[in-house]
Design an enzyme around this catalytic site. Structure first.
Site, mmCIF file in Angstrom:
data_model
loop_
_atom_site.group_PDB
_atom_site.id
_atom_site.type_symbol
_atom_site.label_atom_id
_atom_site.label_comp_id
_atom_site.label_asym_id
_atom_site.label_seq_id
_atom_site.Cartn_x
_atom_site.Cartn_y
_atom_site.Cartn_z
ATOM 1 N N HIS A 1 -11.172 -5.745 7.778
ATOM 2 C CA HIS A 1 -9.820 -5.838 6.925
ATOM 3 C C HIS A 1 -8.666 -5.630 7.827
ATOM 4 O O HIS A 1 -7.382 -5.488 7.202
ATOM 5 C CB HIS A 1 -9.851 -4.672 5.856
ATOM 6 C CG HIS A 1 -10.745 -4.714 4.844
ATOM 7 N ND1 HIS A 1 -10.356 -5.413 3.696
ATOM 8 C CD2 HIS A 1 -12.124 -4.463 4.795
ATOM 9 C CE1 HIS A 1 -11.698 -5.316 2.670
ATOM 10 N NE2 HIS A 1 -12.437 -4.705 3.505
ATOM 11 N N LYS B 1 3.781 -0.999 -1.643
ATOM 12 C CA LYS B 1 2.546 -1.053 -0.794
ATOM 13 C C LYS B 1 2.597 0.172 -0.042
ATOM 14 O O LYS B 1 3.740 0.929 0.136
ATOM 15 C CB LYS B 1 2.561 -2.387 -0.052
ATOM 16 C CG LYS B 1 4.029 -2.718 0.916
ATOM 17 C CD LYS B 1 3.883 -3.963 1.693
ATOM 18 C CE LYS B 1 4.078 -5.083 0.627
ATOM 19 N NZ LYS B 1 2.971 -6.121 0.566
ATOM 20 N N THR C 1 -2.892 -8.054 -1.333
ATOM 21 C CA THR C 1 -3.342 -8.469 -2.413
ATOM 22 C C THR C 1 -2.213 -8.137 -3.473
ATOM 23 O O THR C 1 -2.326 -8.725 -4.699
ATOM 24 C CB THR C 1 -4.673 -7.441 -3.078
ATOM 25 O OG1 THR C 1 -4.343 -6.296 -2.523
ATOM 26 C CG2 THR C 1 -5.910 -8.080 -2.261
#
Ligand code: 73E
Length: 819
Positions: free
Chosen positions: A363, A554, A662
């Site tokens: 990731h 975020k 995302t």
């Protein structure tokens, strides 16, 4: 599934009786005294009766069908509230709403009583939650394995603009209504001790681990309800308990505290989620969490495998184990240890099984996030695993030698063990060597994994490194959080789009339809009002919904560049006050972000944004054109209000640093236009919506790398750009911290003297120019509406259903089993 999506027999009278029964017998309250919270809890328990029954039925079917399944191992599952979402998946939202109303209660209010289970930090944990939803919706046999943290991600508040952290006891005193304890699944987990050699009854030399401490893993299942079907899969979360609270021998010796030591230590293992996102801290307790998670999960996988009547040789055929980043890597040597020491398989047979069972998702490329563990620590806590890691490495280095004979520098680079004053185990290298598939999370990221992170591994194991682009579940991130938009979509494309997001493309034809544009923008306005109401009620700031709602939500990290956004705000502030010809459409800049408690600069950035907000929101000279709102305690339930209300989505990481993102997808589905760099999944979103419907700016990955190589000098930009200079210099004044200049200087210092590691200054001018374009385009509401509609219409690729199908078809080789 019935016509309205209901997958459950629903008997309203029986349901109401069940709620009342739980109210009195489970929560010991009376109808007269019940609070909204006890009603919510009782309703949750009544609903969990359905899901628990279906969970057991699903388990039984899958065992009988001898189905191949995926085991998703993750230290984080950022699931968010379950009640509303489960009601939608069960097709019972309307029925339950009505039942509760008949009891004098409002469902929407009751749903607000649920605390967010925040068992994750950010994108990685939220992805795991979306993936569980998509596995269940498409009935791919799956078990999610995680940890039952007593405290989730800390709760954030601001005190004079600075972040404060408080513990998050997400289950409350009463426990979480959706979870079920599975005592029969309890596992024993060993720690510490030493390895001994012995000869078995056949005269074979063997090795075994003699542990010094044993703890217990207790399983809690949360139901993952398949949307529109009857399957319910477990999200199995392990809680650590001590096996024996007292060591009797030591107790009798008079060592009272020492006797309780195992209890104290074991009690700590699953106490709290580590609050670091994209950062590896290397703490011993974290390694213990990782091993505890893996030991319980691998043992449970083997238990299920045998219970279904299979042999150990068939493991890789029937089970696959997906490692969500390197956090559960220790599962690999754990399975090897069991195969070698307990099943007595030879190395080659064991390796054949293990290396065909595991797959690994990478990731991040950030060096500070790539996990390494000191050999000494593993040696002490898991001595047999360390031996096995050495053996894996030894055999691997022979493969490297065969490919590049005599090349020691390649061996040093690829080795699982990093040499140095302290030898370290590189978990990512262990993963690449020991798994049958390795994937990145967006096309660009996966290319960089191959090109920059693991080029030699890619040569050595051709085809092993692949891509699966991330996605998000349209159930939570459109249907549940944006009912207005959902109704519009259903009217135009029919009701099965949440399970088949391809259908949403049919909206494209309405992008230029004046009536549809109006209704679409009316929904946006309602959603902006819902957010404005929340802000007014919780923060006391009044907002105008005619303003552009520009949102960055975020985790706080330098590479995500919230400070680039801040500099832009400062430049607008400066121009509004100093340039009489400057005009702008009113704009509200929203932020939501938690900083890791030990990340000083991230906390400074939060403080700076809060201080700027305070000034800007109360400065009459700005004529209400500029507002800044930093919502405290950003979490899934707040995200559900923020995404639908956005006009502009900020996705402004330094190119090459954000693996996927995302949130970018959730914004676009809900009709926000993206301002973004060519990074992560932004690249593929641009491909889908077309260059006209997204605002791309900034340096490309290769330009970033080149600029760094040439020797990047932030002062060059500072000197050449007077707007940038004004914005940066404001940080050194007391403009936002009256009487206390220098309070915001750390950010300026990092960008100028600190070398600006994430190239904020290099991208500033293009960022400002692109925002001017947004300002101009927003004034033409028809054009804006068309572009927003196209964003919704063209996002079907980013459903996590598609991501899961990619995993199932290209990596796991998994088929659905319909119940
Ligand atoms: O780009 C995101 C990505 O969308 C990435 O930064 C994030 O994973 C998301 C889902 O793929 C991520 N988190 C972590 N590494 N990458 C991480 C690392 C250590 C601890 C906690 C999280």
């Amino acid at each position: 599934m019935t016509k309205n999506g209901q997958t459950q027999q629903f008997d309203k009278a029986a349901f109401k009786a069940a709620v009342e029964k739980h109210l009195t017998t489970t929560y010991a309250t009376t109808l007269a005294n019940a609070t909204p919270r006890s009603w919510y809890l009782a309703m949750g328990r009544a609903l969990a009766e359905f899901t628990t029954t279906n969970l057991l039925e699903t388990e039984k079917t899958l065992a009988e069908e001898k189905a191949r399944s995926v085991n998703y191992l993750s230290l984080e599952f950022l699931i968010g509230r379950l009640t509303g979402n489960n009601l939608i998946s069960m097709g019972l939202y309307e029925n339950v709403s009505q039942a509760m109303e008949e009891m004098g209660l409002n469902l929407t209010d009751l749903l607000e009583e649920e605390r967010d289970p925040a068992l994750g930090n950010g994108g990685l944990g939220r992805l795991a939650a979306c993936f569980m939803d998509s596995l269940a919706a498409q009935e791919y046999p799956a078990v999610g394995y995680g940890l039952h943290y007593e405290y989730g991600l800390f709760r954030q508040s601001f005190v004079d603009g600075r972040q404060e952290e408080a513990p998050d006891a997400w289950r409350g005193a009463e426990g979480y209504p959706w979870e079920v304890l599975r005592p029969e699944l309890t596992q024993q987990v060993n720690l510490y001790g030493h390895v001994e050699a012995y000869t078995d009854e056949n005269g074979t030399a063997c090795r075994r681990w003699v542990p010094a401490l044993t703890v217990e893993g207790v399983a809690w299942d949360l139901p993952i309800v398949g949307y529109g079907n009857k399957s319910v899969y477990p999200l199995r979360l392990w809680e650590c308990r001590s096996t024996a609270p007292f060591n009797l021998a030591r107790f009798n010796d008079g060592d009272y505290v020492g006797a309780q030591f195992p209890a104290l230590e074991a009690g700590n293992v699953t106490k709290v989620l580590y609050p670091n996102d994209n950062h590896d801290q290397g703490k011993a307790l974290r390694l213990m969490q990782q091993y505890f998670h893996c030991a319980c999960s691998v043992a449970d996988i083997l238990r299920r495998h045998h219970a279904a009547g299979h042999t150990i040789e068939e493991l890789a055929k029937l089970e696959t184990i997906q490692l969500n980043d390197t956090h559960p890597t220790i599962a690999i040597p754990e399975l090897m240890r069991i195969l070698l020491d307990e099943y007595k398989l030879g190395w080659d047979a064991a390796w054949e099984i293990a290396s065909n069972t595991f797959a690994y998702t990478n990731h991040t490329l950030l060096p500070e996030a790539l996990e390494t563990w000191s050999e000494a620590l593993i040696q002490a806590m898991l001595p047999r695993h360390m031996e096995i890691i050495f053996e894996i490495n030894h055999r691997f280095l022979q493969v490297v030698e065969a490919k590049w004979p005599g090349n020691n520098s390649i061996k040093r680079k690829l080795s699982i063990i990093e040499e140095g004053p302290q030898r370290m185990v590189r978990m990512a290298n262990l993963c690449v060597v020991s798994t049958y598939a390795v994937n990145g999370v967006a096309a660009l990221h996966s290319e960089l994994v191959k090109r920059d992170l693991f080029p030699e591994f890619n040569e050595l194991f051709p085809g092993r490194l692949t891509n699966v682009t991330n996605g998000v579940t349209p159930r939570r991130w459109i249907k549940y959080c944006n009912p207005g938009l959902s109704a519009l979509i259903t009217e135009k494309v029919g009701e099965d789009w949440p399970a088949h997001l391809e259908k949403i493309a049919e909206l494209e034809q309405f992008a230029t339809d004046a009536d549809f544009q109006k209704r679409y923008m009316a929904v946006k306005k309602e959603n902006k009002q819902r957010l404005a109401d929340w802000v007014e009620e919780n923060m006391g700031i009044e907002l105008d919904t005619n303003a552009i709602f520009d949102i960055q939500i975020k985790r706080l990290h330098e590479y995500k560049r919230q400070h680039l956004n801040l500099l832009h705000i400062l430049s607008l502030y400066h121009r509004l006050l100093n340039d009489p010809t400057f005009d702008m459409h009113p704009r509200v800049f929203f932020f939501g972000a938690k900083a890791a408690p030990g990340y000083a600069l991230a906390k400074d950035i939060i403080f700076a944004i809060n201080k700027v907000a305070e000034k800007v929101n109360n400065d009459p000279r700005l004529g209400g054109k500029l507002k800044v709102v930093f919502v405290p305690d950003y979490r899934v339930s707040l995200a559900e209000i923020l995404f639908p209300a956005a006009d502009v989505s900020e996705q402004i990481s330094t190119a090459g640093k954000e693996a996927s993102g995302t949130g970018n997808m959730k914004f676009a589905m809900n009709g926000a236009l993206t301002i973004g760099t060519m990074d992560g999944a932004n690249v593929e979103m641009r491909e889908e919506v077309g260059d006209d419907n997204i605002f791309i700016f900034g340096l490309l990955v290769d330009e970033v790398q080149q600029l760094k190589q040439e020797g990047y000098d932030p002062y060059r930009y500072y000197q050449a750009d007077s707007v940038l200079r004004a914005a940066l210099d404001l940080l050194d004044t007391d403009e936002f911290t009256p009487g206390q200049p220098g309070q915001l200087s750390a950010i300026r210092a990092n960008l100028l003297d600190g070398g600006d590691p994430y190239l904020v200054l290099a991208d500033f001018a293009d960022y400002v120019k692109t925002h001017e374009k947004i300002d101009a385009e927003y004034r033409d509401q028809k054009t804006w509406a068309r572009k927003a509609i196209l964003n919704t219409a063209l996002m079907s690729k980013f459903s996590s259903d598609r991501s899961i199908r990619d995993y199932a078809n290209n990596i796991w080789k998994l088929d659905p089993v319909n119940r």
